[in-house]
Design a protein around this motif. Sequence first.
Motif, PDB file in Angstrom:
ATOM      1  N   GLU A  95       0.820  -1.213   0.000  1.00  0.00           N
ATOM      2  CA  GLU A  95       0.000   0.000   0.000  1.00  0.00           C
ATOM      3  C   GLU A  95       0.853   1.261   0.000  1.00  0.00           C
ATOM      4  OE1 GLU A  95      -3.619   2.153   2.491  1.00  0.00           O
ATOM      5  OE2 GLU A  95      -2.817   0.252   3.206  1.00  0.00           O
ATOM      6  N   TYR A  96       2.024   1.210   0.637  1.00  0.00           N
ATOM      7  CA  TYR A  96       2.882   2.397   0.734  1.00  0.00           C
ATOM      8  C   TYR A  96       4.071   2.348  -0.217  1.00  0.00           C
ATOM      9  CZ  TYR A  96      -0.073   3.119   4.700  1.00  0.00           C
ATOM     10  OH  TYR A  96      -1.182   3.287   5.498  1.00  0.00           O
ATOM     11  N   TYR A  97       4.078   1.428  -1.150  1.00  0.00           N
ATOM     12  CA  TYR A  97       5.145   1.370  -2.152  1.00  0.00           C
ATOM     13  C   TYR A  97       5.068   2.622  -3.022  1.00  0.00           C
ATOM     14  CZ  TYR A  97       7.662   0.093  -6.381  1.00  0.00           C
ATOM     15  OH  TYR A  97       8.519   0.103  -7.453  1.00  0.00           O
ATOM     16  N   ARG A  98       6.203   3.316  -3.163  1.00  0.00           N
ATOM     17  CA  ARG A  98       6.243   4.536  -3.975  1.00  0.00           C
ATOM     18  C   ARG A  98       7.413   4.519  -4.949  1.00  0.00           C
ATOM     19  NH1 ARG A  98       2.011   4.228  -2.152  1.00  0.00           N
ATOM     20  NH2 ARG A  98       0.777   5.767  -1.046  1.00  0.00           N
ATOM     21  N   GLY A  99       7.791   3.327  -5.377  1.00  0.00           N
ATOM     22  CA  GLY A  99       8.881   3.191  -6.335  1.00  0.00           C
ATOM     23  C   GLY A  99       8.451   3.531  -7.749  1.00  0.00           C
ATOM     24  N   THR A 100       9.342   3.274  -8.686  1.00  0.00           N
ATOM     25  CA  THR A 100       9.090   3.667 -10.069  1.00  0.00           C
ATOM     26  C   THR A 100       8.913   2.475 -11.011  1.00  0.00           C
ATOM     27  OG1 THR A 100      11.463   3.846 -10.467  1.00  0.00           O
ATOM     28  CG2 THR A 100      10.282   5.868  -9.813  1.00  0.00           C
ATOM     29  N   GLU A 101       8.687   1.288 -10.475  1.00  0.00           N
ATOM     30  CA  GLU A 101       8.405   0.138 -11.346  1.00  0.00           C
ATOM     31  C   GLU A 101       7.123   0.419 -12.123  1.00  0.00           C
ATOM     32  OE1 GLU A 101       8.820  -2.683 -13.554  1.00  0.00           O
ATOM     33  OE2 GLU A 101      10.252  -2.860 -11.897  1.00  0.00           O
ATOM     34  N   ALA A 102       7.142   0.145 -13.419  1.00  0.00           N
ATOM     35  CA  ALA A 102       5.981   0.426 -14.281  1.00  0.00           C
ATOM     36  C   ALA A 102       5.752  -0.695 -15.285  1.00  0.00           C
ATOM     37  CB  ALA A 102       6.165   1.762 -14.986  1.00  0.00           C
ATOM     38  N   LYS A 103       6.105  -1.923 -14.881  1.00  0.00           N
ATOM     39  CA  LYS A 103       5.871  -3.097 -15.724  1.00  0.00           C
ATOM     40  C   LYS A 103       5.162  -4.168 -14.909  1.00  0.00           C
ATOM     41  CE  LYS A 103       9.232  -2.805 -19.347  1.00  0.00           C
ATOM     42  NZ  LYS A 103       8.387  -2.560 -20.483  1.00  0.00           N
ATOM     43  N   THR A 104       4.345  -4.945 -15.596  1.00  0.00           N
ATOM     44  CA  THR A 104       3.630  -6.028 -14.941  1.00  0.00           C
ATOM     45  C   THR A 104       4.529  -7.265 -14.841  1.00  0.00           C
ATOM     46  OG1 THR A 104       2.768  -6.967 -16.998  1.00  0.00           O
ATOM     47  CG2 THR A 104       1.481  -5.184 -15.970  1.00  0.00           C
TER      48      THR A 104
ATOM     49  N   GLY B 297      -0.018  11.944 -13.027  1.00  0.00           N
ATOM     50  CA  GLY B 297       0.052  11.452 -14.396  1.00  0.00           C
ATOM     51  C   GLY B 297       1.065  10.337 -14.608  1.00  0.00           C
ATOM     52  N   HIS B 298       1.565   9.732 -13.543  1.00  0.00           N
ATOM     53  CA  HIS B 298       2.560   8.658 -13.666  1.00  0.00           C
ATOM     54  C   HIS B 298       1.890   7.310 -13.949  1.00  0.00           C
ATOM     55  CE1 HIS B 298       1.645   6.764  -9.795  1.00  0.00           C
ATOM     56  NE2 HIS B 298       1.478   7.998  -9.321  1.00  0.00           N
ATOM     57  N   ASN B 299       2.714   6.340 -14.294  1.00  0.00           N
ATOM     58  CA  ASN B 299       2.220   4.983 -14.536  1.00  0.00           C
ATOM     59  C   ASN B 299       2.891   3.972 -13.598  1.00  0.00           C
ATOM     60  OD1 ASN B 299       4.770   5.020 -15.724  1.00  0.00           O
ATOM     61  ND2 ASN B 299       4.187   3.632 -17.355  1.00  0.00           N
ATOM     62  N   TYR B 300       3.387   4.440 -12.472  1.00  0.00           N
ATOM     63  CA  TYR B 300       4.090   3.568 -11.533  1.00  0.00           C
ATOM     64  C   TYR B 300       3.123   2.616 -10.824  1.00  0.00           C
ATOM     65  CZ  TYR B 300       7.604   7.218 -12.112  1.00  0.00           C
ATOM     66  OH  TYR B 300       8.480   8.117 -12.633  1.00  0.00           O
ATOM     67  N   CYS B 301       3.621   1.451 -10.522  1.00  0.00           N
ATOM     68  CA  CYS B 301       2.838   0.451  -9.805  1.00  0.00           C
ATOM     69  C   CYS B 301       2.450   0.967  -8.422  1.00  0.00           C
ATOM     70  CB  CYS B 301       3.664  -0.821  -9.656  1.00  0.00           C
ATOM     71  SG  CYS B 301       4.124  -1.547 -11.241  1.00  0.00           S
TER      72      CYS B 301
ATOM     73  N   ASP C 279      -7.068  -5.198 -24.198  1.00  0.00           N
ATOM     74  CA  ASP C 279      -8.132  -5.257 -23.194  1.00  0.00           C
ATOM     75  C   ASP C 279      -7.520  -4.883 -21.848  1.00  0.00           C
ATOM     76  OD1 ASP C 279      -6.683  -7.695 -23.315  1.00  0.00           O
ATOM     77  OD2 ASP C 279      -8.242  -8.731 -22.190  1.00  0.00           O
ATOM     78  N   ILE C 280      -7.410  -3.578 -21.621  1.00  0.00           N
ATOM     79  CA  ILE C 280      -6.753  -3.055 -20.420  1.00  0.00           C
ATOM     80  C   ILE C 280      -7.266  -3.792 -19.193  1.00  0.00           C
ATOM     81  CG2 ILE C 280      -6.455  -1.025 -18.959  1.00  0.00           C
ATOM     82  CD1 ILE C 280      -6.642   0.657 -21.511  1.00  0.00           C
ATOM     83  N   ARG C 281      -6.327  -4.306 -18.419  1.00  0.00           N
ATOM     84  CA  ARG C 281      -6.706  -5.078 -17.252  1.00  0.00           C
ATOM     85  C   ARG C 281      -5.756  -4.853 -16.091  1.00  0.00           C
ATOM     86  NH1 ARG C 281      -4.181  -8.483 -20.937  1.00  0.00           N
ATOM     87  NH2 ARG C 281      -2.543  -9.767 -20.079  1.00  0.00           N
ATOM     88  N   LYS C 282      -6.231  -5.138 -14.899  1.00  0.00           N
ATOM     89  CA  LYS C 282      -5.452  -5.023 -13.673  1.00  0.00           C
ATOM     90  C   LYS C 282      -4.499  -6.215 -13.580  1.00  0.00           C
ATOM     91  CE  LYS C 282      -7.893  -4.304  -9.934  1.00  0.00           C
ATOM     92  NZ  LYS C 282      -8.618  -4.460  -8.672  1.00  0.00           N
ATOM     93  N   VAL C 283      -3.198  -5.916 -13.421  1.00  0.00           N
ATOM     94  CA  VAL C 283      -2.187  -6.972 -13.384  1.00  0.00           C
ATOM     95  C   VAL C 283      -1.186  -6.674 -12.268  1.00  0.00           C
ATOM     96  CG1 VAL C 283      -0.425  -8.181 -14.744  1.00  0.00           C
ATOM     97  CG2 VAL C 283      -2.403  -7.222 -15.897  1.00  0.00           C
ATOM     98  N   PRO C 284      -0.741  -7.693 -11.518  1.00  0.00           N
ATOM     99  CA  PRO C 284       0.301  -7.477 -10.513  1.00  0.00           C
ATOM    100  C   PRO C 284       1.578  -6.981 -11.184  1.00  0.00           C
ATOM    101  CG  PRO C 284      -0.700  -9.649 -10.237  1.00  0.00           C
ATOM    102  CD  PRO C 284      -1.206  -9.081 -11.537  1.00  0.00           C
ATOM    103  N   CYS C 285       2.351  -6.222 -10.443  1.00  0.00           N
ATOM    104  CA  CYS C 285       3.576  -5.645 -10.987  1.00  0.00           C
ATOM    105  C   CYS C 285       4.817  -6.481 -10.686  1.00  0.00           C
ATOM    106  CB  CYS C 285       3.777  -4.247 -10.425  1.00  0.00           C
ATOM    107  SG  CYS C 285       2.704  -3.039 -11.211  1.00  0.00           S
ATOM    108  N   ALA C 286       5.863  -6.196 -11.438  1.00  0.00           N
ATOM    109  CA  ALA C 286       7.126  -6.895 -11.332  1.00  0.00           C
ATOM    110  C   ALA C 286       8.026  -6.262 -10.276  1.00  0.00           C
ATOM    111  CB  ALA C 286       7.822  -6.904 -12.684  1.00  0.00           C
ATOM    112  N   VAL C 287       7.487  -5.981  -9.126  1.00  0.00           N
ATOM    113  CA  VAL C 287       8.275  -5.450  -8.017  1.00  0.00           C
ATOM    114  C   VAL C 287       8.271  -6.520  -6.925  1.00  0.00           C
ATOM    115  CG1 VAL C 287       6.300  -4.184  -7.056  1.00  0.00           C
ATOM    116  CG2 VAL C 287       8.593  -3.495  -6.441  1.00  0.00           C
ATOM    117  N   SER C 288       9.431  -6.751  -6.322  1.00  0.00           N
ATOM    118  CA  SER C 288       9.577  -7.815  -5.329  1.00  0.00           C
ATOM    119  C   SER C 288       9.128  -7.387  -3.940  1.00  0.00           C
ATOM    120  CB  SER C 288      11.047  -8.228  -5.229  1.00  0.00           C
ATOM    121  OG  SER C 288      11.502  -8.687  -6.454  1.00  0.00           O
TER     122      SER C 288
END
Length: 89
Positions: free
Chosen positions: A18-27, A53-57, A75-84
Amino acid sequence: MVTLNLNLDHTCYEDNGEYYRGTEAKTVNGLDCIAWDQQISLHSAKYPELIGGHNYCRNPGGLESQPWCFAKHPDIRKVPCAVSKCGKC
């Protein structure tokens, strides 16, 4: 009193992210995330972490189990991100 253990370098997420504020922007499957202001499901008035206007996870409101985004896909969909998750190898 609640104590938060926040990862301030933002290379991983704690708890549910919930408090992740990194810059990962890939699923997790390598798709790019769309900018949060390009979707209509969630509003930055309720989730200020989506402002800018960012696209960060993110995990707005902590409703999911980890940071996620809407994938740039036909088909835009909700996907988990590639952040560990912090502490995982």
